[in-house]
Enzyme design. Structure first.
Site, short mmCIF file in Angstrom:
data_model
loop_
_atom_site.label_atom_id
_atom_site.label_comp_id
_atom_site.label_asym_id
_atom_site.label_seq_id
_atom_site.Cartn_x
_atom_site.Cartn_y
_atom_site.Cartn_z
N GLU A 109 -8.61 0.48 -3.00
CA GLU A 109 -9.46 0.54 -1.80
C GLU A 109 -10.40 1.72 -1.96
OE1 GLU A 109 -6.99 0.89 1.60
OE2 GLU A 109 -6.10 -1.06 1.33
N ARG A 136 -6.81 12.83 0.72
CA ARG A 136 -5.74 13.28 1.62
C ARG A 136 -4.39 12.66 1.27
NH1 ARG A 136 -7.44 10.26 7.20
NH2 ARG A 136 -9.43 11.20 6.69
N HIS A 137 -4.39 11.52 0.58
CA HIS A 137 -3.10 10.99 0.11
C HIS A 137 -3.15 10.73 -1.39
CE1 HIS A 137 -5.23 7.38 1.39
NE2 HIS A 137 -4.94 7.55 2.67
N GLU A 186 -11.12 -9.20 3.23
CA GLU A 186 -9.85 -8.84 3.85
C GLU A 186 -10.12 -8.65 5.33
OE1 GLU A 186 -7.24 -6.14 1.85
OE2 GLU A 186 -6.36 -5.45 3.73
N HIS A 216 -5.59 3.61 -1.68
CA HIS A 216 -6.91 4.01 -1.19
C HIS A 216 -7.19 5.43 -1.67
CE1 HIS A 216 -9.69 4.42 2.62
NE2 HIS A 216 -10.31 4.71 1.51
N ASN A 244 0.86 -1.20 0.00
CA ASN A 244 0.00 0.00 0.00
C ASN A 244 0.90 1.25 0.00
OD1 ASN A 244 -1.42 2.27 1.09
ND2 ASN A 244 -3.07 0.90 1.68
N THR A 250 -8.35 3.80 8.46
CA THR A 250 -9.56 2.96 8.42
C THR A 250 -9.64 2.19 9.74
OG1 THR A 250 -9.11 2.77 6.07
CG2 THR A 250 -10.85 1.37 6.96
N ARG A 306 -9.28 8.24 -1.18
CA ARG A 306 -10.27 8.70 -0.20
C ARG A 306 -11.11 9.84 -0.77
NH1 ARG A 306 -10.41 8.08 5.34
NH2 ARG A 306 -9.11 6.37 6.07
N HIS A 349 0.95 6.27 1.81
CA HIS A 349 1.66 7.25 2.62
C HIS A 349 2.89 7.83 1.94
CE1 HIS A 349 -1.36 6.96 5.49
NE2 HIS A 349 -1.17 5.67 5.68
N HIS A 396 1.62 1.39 5.86
CA HIS A 396 2.17 2.42 6.74
C HIS A 396 3.54 2.02 7.31
CE1 HIS A 396 2.65 4.54 10.63
NE2 HIS A 396 2.24 5.57 9.90
N HIS A 409 -3.69 -4.31 7.85
CA HIS A 409 -3.81 -3.10 8.66
C HIS A 409 -2.88 -3.19 9.88
CE1 HIS A 409 -5.80 0.78 9.09
NE2 HIS A 409 -5.37 0.67 10.33
N1 PXP Z 1 -5.91 -3.06 4.00
C1 PXP Z 1 -6.87 -2.11 4.02
C2 PXP Z 1 -8.23 -2.48 3.54
C3 PXP Z 1 -6.59 -0.80 4.43
O1 PXP Z 1 -7.56 0.13 4.45
C4 PXP Z 1 -5.27 -0.48 4.82
C5 PXP Z 1 -4.94 0.92 5.22
O2 PXP Z 1 -5.23 1.79 4.18
C6 PXP Z 1 -4.31 -1.49 4.75
C7 PXP Z 1 -4.66 -2.77 4.37
C8 PXP Z 1 -2.88 -1.23 5.09
O3 PXP Z 1 -2.76 -0.85 6.42
P1 PXP Z 1 -1.37 -0.26 6.92
O4 PXP Z 1 -1.12 0.96 6.12
O5 PXP Z 1 -1.61 -0.01 8.36
O6 PXP Z 1 -0.33 -1.32 6.67
#
Ligand code: PXP
Length: 257
Positions: free
Chosen positions: A74, A53-54, A155, A47, A11, A105, A49, A14, A222, A199
């Site tokens: 996402e 924001r990102h 997920e 994602h 992901n 999220t 949004r 960030h 992240h 997450h």
């Molecule tokens: N999966 C989903 C559905 C998410 O919304 C996120 C955060 O955007 C992630 C995975 C990844 O989470 P993290 O950035 O905390 O690794």
């Protein structure tokens, strides 16, 4: 049988967060996606949004055009996002809950009470040929609702497990949360769902989740982008990849021993 290869979706949200702190184009999330591909990612997750924001619309355009890896978009279940998904036809779309005021999220989608609101989105995305996944809490009722909605993938939200681990690594609460993930992943397989998770995962927390045999994919962002500050993005992804591969190799070794 446990798939030997556990897919890693990186992901890159960030990277865009840092770019947006100053405006301009640097650091470029598409460049990060290219690097992720070289470092062993199986897919890119982003994602878009409502408040941008990102990740921005142009990032999605470029990711869809320039990156060969499957894109997992996402998105909130809104008409605006649906139109964007249908236009770009990403490999997958993960429906997530979205609140403007949240930092991230915070929980899974309420697929039990929200079935009738979510159903048309699942139907249209599936009809467009997009693999739909629902981001849910590791609960049996949510999994059953995902099947009823016709989503092929779920997920599991690993946030509670990761938070419990941060409070006390390997403690009773973390073990309880891990058991919830294990039970949910087993139930997902039993009712015919492909199971992903993500997450908050880090080098410290990924192992026990990667060991859950019926999980096919982890989405991680992240921590990898944060770790990139210290070791570089490619190195951080390679290390995550290696930790996941080691766990899967061990579980296969045990089975054939
Ligand atoms: N999966 C989903 C559905 C998410 O919304 C996120 C955060 O955007 C992630 C995975 C990844 O989470 P993290 O950035 O905390 O690794």
């Amino acid at each position: 049988m446990t798939p030997r290869h556990l897919r890693l979706g990186v992901n890159i949200d960030h990277v865009a967060t840092i770019r947006n702190a100053r405006g301009g184009r640097h650091p470029d999330p598409v460049r990060a996606a290219r690097l992720a591909a070289q470092a062993g990612a199986d897919g890119i997750t982003a994602h878009l949004r409502e408040d941008r924001r990102h990740i921005a619309d142009d990032d999605i355009d470029r990711l869809a055009r320039e990156i060969d890896l499957p894109l997992n978009l996402e998105m909130a279940a809104t008409k605006e996002m649906l139109a964007i998904a249908v236009k770009h036809r990403p490999h997958a779309a993960c429906l997530v809950p979205e609140k403007r005021e949240e930092r991230t999220t915070e929980g899974g989608l309420d697929v039990v009470r929200g079935q009738s609101a979510i159903r048309p989105f699942v139907r249209e995305l599936v009809g467009t040929g997009i693999r739909v996944s629902l981001f849910i809490e590791p609960e049996r009722a949510a999994l059953d609702a995902a099947v009823a909605l016709g989503a092929p993938v779920v997920e599991l939200h690993t946030g509670a497990y990761c938070e419990a681990w941060a409070e006390e690594p390997g403690g009773a609460k973390a073990r309880r949360e891990l058991k919830r993930l294990e039970d949910a992943a087993a139930h997902a397989a039993a009712i015919g769902l492909e199971c992903h998770a993500g997450h908050g995962l880090s080098f410290d927390t990924v192992g026990p989740v990667a060991a859950i045999p019926t999980i096919a994919e982890l989405n991680i962002g992240h921590f990898l982008v944060g770790e990139a500050i210290f070791s570089g993005l490619e190195s951080a992804i390679r290390r995550m990849r290696a930790l996941m591969d080691k766990v899967r190799a061990e579980s296969h070794g045990q089975k054939s021993a």
